[in-house]
Design a protein around this motif. Sequence first.
Motif, mmCIF file in Angstrom:
data_model
loop_
_atom_site.group_PDB
_atom_site.id
_atom_site.type_symbol
_atom_site.label_atom_id
_atom_site.label_comp_id
_atom_site.label_asym_id
_atom_site.label_seq_id
_atom_site.Cartn_x
_atom_site.Cartn_y
_atom_site.Cartn_z
ATOM 1 N N LYS A 1 0.840 -1.200 0.000
ATOM 2 C CA LYS A 1 0.000 0.000 0.000
ATOM 3 C C LYS A 1 0.878 1.255 0.000
ATOM 4 O O LYS A 1 0.609 2.228 -0.724
ATOM 5 N N PHE A 2 1.940 1.235 0.811
ATOM 6 C CA PHE A 2 2.869 2.374 0.842
ATOM 7 C C PHE A 2 3.544 2.567 -0.515
ATOM 8 O O PHE A 2 3.690 3.690 -0.997
ATOM 9 N N VAL A 3 3.918 1.429 -1.115
ATOM 10 C CA VAL A 3 4.585 1.500 -2.413
ATOM 11 C C VAL A 3 3.625 2.038 -3.473
ATOM 12 O O VAL A 3 4.006 2.896 -4.290
ATOM 13 N N ARG A 4 2.391 1.535 -3.450
ATOM 14 C CA ARG A 4 1.408 2.000 -4.425
ATOM 15 C C ARG A 4 1.138 3.496 -4.267
ATOM 16 O O ARG A 4 1.037 4.229 -5.249
ATOM 17 N N GLN A 5 1.054 3.932 -3.011
ATOM 18 C CA GLN A 5 0.814 5.349 -2.758
ATOM 19 C C GLN A 5 2.019 6.182 -3.231
ATOM 20 O O GLN A 5 1.857 7.247 -3.825
ATOM 21 N N LYS B 1 10.506 -3.904 4.743
ATOM 22 C CA LYS B 1 11.212 -4.816 3.845
ATOM 23 C C LYS B 1 12.404 -4.077 3.213
ATOM 24 O O LYS B 1 12.358 -3.665 2.049
ATOM 25 N N PRO B 2 13.474 -3.884 3.994
ATOM 26 C CA PRO B 2 14.577 -3.020 3.560
ATOM 27 C C PRO B 2 15.396 -3.543 2.383
ATOM 28 O O PRO B 2 16.084 -2.749 1.736
ATOM 29 N N ASP B 3 15.329 -4.833 2.093
ATOM 30 C CA ASP B 3 16.177 -5.396 1.039
ATOM 31 C C ASP B 3 15.468 -5.539 -0.301
ATOM 32 O O ASP B 3 16.037 -6.121 -1.228
ATOM 33 N N ASP B 4 14.286 -4.995 -0.411
ATOM 34 C CA ASP B 4 13.568 -5.126 -1.671
ATOM 35 C C ASP B 4 14.242 -4.228 -2.728
ATOM 36 O O ASP B 4 14.270 -2.996 -2.607
ATOM 37 N N THR B 5 14.758 -4.868 -3.767
ATOM 38 C CA THR B 5 15.528 -4.133 -4.780
ATOM 39 C C THR B 5 14.667 -3.118 -5.527
ATOM 40 O O THR B 5 15.084 -1.970 -5.734
ATOM 41 N N LYS B 6 13.461 -3.535 -5.905
ATOM 42 C CA LYS B 6 12.599 -2.658 -6.685
ATOM 43 C C LYS B 6 12.221 -1.409 -5.885
ATOM 44 O O LYS B 6 12.235 -0.284 -6.410
ATOM 45 N N TRP B 7 11.866 -1.601 -4.616
ATOM 46 C CA TRP B 7 11.470 -0.453 -3.800
ATOM 47 C C TRP B 7 12.655 0.474 -3.539
ATOM 48 O O TRP B 7 12.483 1.693 -3.462
ATOM 49 N N LEU C 1 9.971 4.969 1.896
ATOM 50 C CA LEU C 1 10.700 4.717 3.144
ATOM 51 C C LEU C 1 9.849 3.907 4.126
ATOM 52 O O LEU C 1 10.371 3.053 4.861
ATOM 53 N N LYS C 2 8.558 4.191 4.152
ATOM 54 C CA LYS C 2 7.660 3.435 5.036
ATOM 55 C C LYS C 2 7.660 1.953 4.639
ATOM 56 O O LYS C 2 7.700 1.070 5.502
#
Length: 256
Positions: free
Chosen positions: A25-29, A63-69, A57-58
């Motif tokens: 949801k944070f990523v989509r926003q 999930k700090p290691d997500d490459t795409k994010w 950042l949220k």
Amino acid sequence: MKRKYILILFLLVWAAASQAQNERKFVRQGNKFYEAAMKDTSRLDTVQFNKAEIEYLKALEKKPDDTKWNFNLANALYKQKKFDQSAEKFKEIADKTTNKVEKSRALHNMGNSLLMKNKLDESIAAYKDALRNNPNDLETKYNLLYAMNMKKKQQDQKKKDDKNKDKDKDKDKDKDKNKDQDKKDQNKDQKKDQDKQNKDQQNKDQKQQQQQQNKISKQNAEQMLQALENNEKKIQDKVKKVQALKAESKKVEKDW
């Protein structure tokens, strides 16, 4: 008992799925803010990009290691012209990922961030590392040539500036030399003027001295003439007295 375990397992799966939904949801926003900022090409909407950064950042807190994010966050930083931070984030992605294509993308974007800070040597090195991982990337090749061309221009400009500095130094030396010569000529002229003044003063003094001597000589001549006249008068007076005595003597003798 089996039902209890099944329920617990279900709850754990549901909690994990729910947490994943919150992260997405944070990523989509964040993506919405990012896309909204990209729509207006007439200006740089740093406000929307900043909102996207906050949402990414949220998500990365969970999930700090997500490459795409992490890519999304680095891009948001780049769009806000936070080039030092974006370069650091892209480097972090490149160091962590084992996928050569992703590593090449991260290094490419890292090179772009460094290029925007005019760190040409570092950006060239990043582009070269990107090409080692993806040799056929034409965009990276273009950016590498662009950075190398910028560096050459800077080097040529530096040589030109150094050459101009040398010319200015030579001009300054010539100016100093001319100043020294002018000073020497000025001193020479001043000496000539002083010598002329001294000579004129000397001639003036000699003339005054000559005039004084002539004046004294004239006075002496007048005094001598006056003395001669006085002597002549005395002599004439004596002659007159002698003649008078003689006349007196003759007169007495005749009376006899």
